[in-house]
Write a protein that holds these residues in place. Structure first.
Motif, mmCIF file in Angstrom:
data_model
loop_
_atom_site.group_PDB
_atom_site.id
_atom_site.type_symbol
_atom_site.label_atom_id
_atom_site.label_comp_id
_atom_site.label_asym_id
_atom_site.label_seq_id
_atom_site.Cartn_x
_atom_site.Cartn_y
_atom_site.Cartn_z
ATOM 1 N N ARG A 158 0.808 -1.224 0.000
ATOM 2 C CA ARG A 158 0.000 0.000 0.000
ATOM 3 C C ARG A 158 0.836 1.267 0.000
ATOM 4 N NH1 ARG A 158 -5.010 -0.363 4.208
ATOM 5 N NH2 ARG A 158 -6.270 -1.871 3.073
ATOM 6 N N LYS A 186 3.281 1.034 -3.459
ATOM 7 C CA LYS A 186 2.509 0.646 -4.654
ATOM 8 C C LYS A 186 3.240 -0.404 -5.498
ATOM 9 C CE LYS A 186 -0.741 3.588 -3.707
ATOM 10 N NZ LYS A 186 -1.161 3.395 -2.354
ATOM 11 N N LEU A 214 -7.571 -2.593 -3.045
ATOM 12 C CA LEU A 214 -6.501 -2.165 -3.948
ATOM 13 C C LEU A 214 -6.029 -3.325 -4.824
ATOM 14 C CD1 LEU A 214 -4.831 0.291 -4.743
ATOM 15 C CD2 LEU A 214 -3.208 -0.307 -2.946
ATOM 16 N N LYS A 272 -8.729 -4.425 -7.311
ATOM 17 C CA LYS A 272 -8.784 -3.519 -8.451
ATOM 18 C C LYS A 272 -7.647 -3.815 -9.437
ATOM 19 C CE LYS A 272 -8.619 1.390 -9.561
ATOM 20 N NZ LYS A 272 -8.507 2.739 -9.013
ATOM 21 N N ARG A 273 -6.438 -4.027 -8.906
ATOM 22 C CA ARG A 273 -5.282 -4.304 -9.774
ATOM 23 C C ARG A 273 -5.429 -5.635 -10.495
ATOM 24 N NH1 ARG A 273 -1.001 -0.411 -9.948
ATOM 25 N NH2 ARG A 273 -1.786 1.173 -8.549
#
Length: 117
Positions: free
Chosen positions: A37, A40, A109, A112-113
């Motif tokens: 997080r 990234k 996160l 989504k990726r």
């Protein structure tokens, strides 16, 4: 990736396509995705022998994620045991919540990726 004071979200997904473009059976490969997080940084690893069992997933996490990292996953049984391997393990039951109301854990996160892979 990761380390003390870092949070790494982890999720697995099957990459492939439907046979003859019909039905729900998907032929493909299981992939483990990890994202830090803070930095990234993203890592994707194909699961050996197309397995996503406990031994396979814990081996891949141990290979890529530094000890003392906080790891957030869904409640898949293959992630059981992360907390005894020098990780802080938080889970979210995605069939009930997108963010765990008690711990604040979420995997939004990485979800989504992984949807973009």
């Amino acid at each position: 990736m990761g380390g003390p004071n870092h949070i790494v979200e982890i999720d697995e997904c099957k990459i492939g396509r439907r046979k003859f473009e019909a039905g729900r059976i998907v032929e493909g490969s299981w992939v483990l995705g990890m994202i830090d997080r803070e930095t990234k940084e993203v890592r994707l690893e194909i699961c050996p022998n197309n397995k996503r069992d406990k031994d396979t997933l814990l081996g891949l996490v141990g290979k890529h994620v530094a000890v003392q990292t906080t790891i957030m996953t869904d409640c898949w049984k293959g992630y059981e045991g992360l907390d005894v391997n020098n990780f802080r393990h938080l889970t979210v039951n995605r069939s009930l919540n997108f963010v765990d109301p008690e711990s604040g854990a979420c995997t939004n996160l990485i979800e989504k990726r992984m949807a973009w892979t």
